[in-house]
Write a protein that holds these residues in place. Sequence first.
Motif, PDB file in Angstrom:
ATOM      1  N   UNK A 144      44.710  37.494  57.179  1.00 39.14           N
ATOM      2  CA  UNK A 144      44.860  38.206  55.697  1.00 39.14           C
ATOM      3  C   UNK A 144      44.023  39.012  55.529  1.00 39.14           C
ATOM      4  N   UNK A 145      43.974  39.500  53.947  1.00 34.78           N
ATOM      5  CA  UNK A 145      43.108  39.940  53.411  1.00 34.78           C
ATOM      6  C   UNK A 145      42.544  38.945  53.075  1.00 34.78           C
ATOM      7  N   UNK A 146      41.237  39.438  52.917  1.00 30.86           N
ATOM      8  CA  UNK A 146      40.070  38.269  51.997  1.00 30.86           C
ATOM      9  C   UNK A 146      39.559  38.272  50.888  1.00 30.86           C
ATOM     10  N   UNK A 147      38.138  37.905  50.207  1.00 29.93           N
ATOM     11  CA  UNK A 147      38.239  38.719  48.397  1.00 29.93           C
ATOM     12  C   UNK A 147      37.621  40.138  48.411  1.00 29.93           C
ATOM     13  N   UNK A 148      37.816  40.781  48.157  1.00 32.36           N
ATOM     14  CA  UNK A 148      37.320  42.486  48.215  1.00 32.36           C
ATOM     15  C   UNK A 148      35.957  42.177  47.935  1.00 32.36           C
ATOM     16  N   UNK A 149      34.994  43.054  49.310  1.00 28.16           N
ATOM     17  CA  UNK A 149      33.850  43.467  49.331  1.00 28.16           C
ATOM     18  C   UNK A 149      33.697  44.702  48.826  1.00 28.16           C
ATOM     19  N   UNK A 150      34.987  45.804  48.494  1.00 25.74           N
ATOM     20  CA  UNK A 150      35.081  47.332  47.968  1.00 25.74           C
ATOM     21  C   UNK A 150      36.092  47.401  47.796  1.00 25.74           C
ATOM     22  N   UNK A 151      36.570  47.778  46.675  1.00 26.51           N
ATOM     23  CA  UNK A 151      37.688  48.313  45.777  1.00 26.51           C
ATOM     24  C   UNK A 151      37.350  49.725  45.577  1.00 26.51           C
ATOM     25  N   UNK A 152      38.372  50.272  45.887  1.00 31.13           N
ATOM     26  CA  UNK A 152      38.480  51.899  44.624  1.00 31.13           C
ATOM     27  C   UNK A 152      39.977  51.826  44.629  1.00 31.13           C
ATOM     28  N   UNK A 153      39.699  52.895  43.404  1.00 30.61           N
ATOM     29  CA  UNK A 153      40.824  53.224  41.956  1.00 30.61           C
ATOM     30  C   UNK A 153      41.057  54.566  42.710  1.00 30.61           C
ATOM     31  N   UNK A 154      41.267  55.158  42.945  1.00 33.42           N
ATOM     32  CA  UNK A 154      41.271  57.075  43.196  1.00 33.42           C
ATOM     33  C   UNK A 154      42.852  56.906  42.966  1.00 33.42           C
TER      34      UNK A 154
END
Length: 102
Positions: free
Chosen positions: A48-58
């Motif tokens: 499952x996904x963990x805590x986001x290390x990189x987040x992108x809003x495009x």
Amino acid sequence: MRDRTECWEFRGDYFYVLSTCTGTPSAWHFELSEARPAPVDWPASEHLPGIAAVTVLAFDPDEEKPPSVCFDGEQEVPFEVLCRFTTYLWDALRKPEPDGAT
């Protein structure tokens, strides 16, 4: 483009990519995280996904809004994984040319 998830293995560690539409087809949210094990009785996935290390809003290029990138200062991401993530973003966001060229 539709909502997608992927899990990648890199040198024994697993990384999770989550992409989702933010409510309009012109804005997308992408996350890269170190994957965490799913509960044993979880039916569909081992990770499952963990805590986001990189987040992108495009945004769609027609929106004329620049994408934004946020890094979690507490996590490290191997360079090779970050390169794969940027390739994933490029493939997910680019629009094919009208004549079919990319």
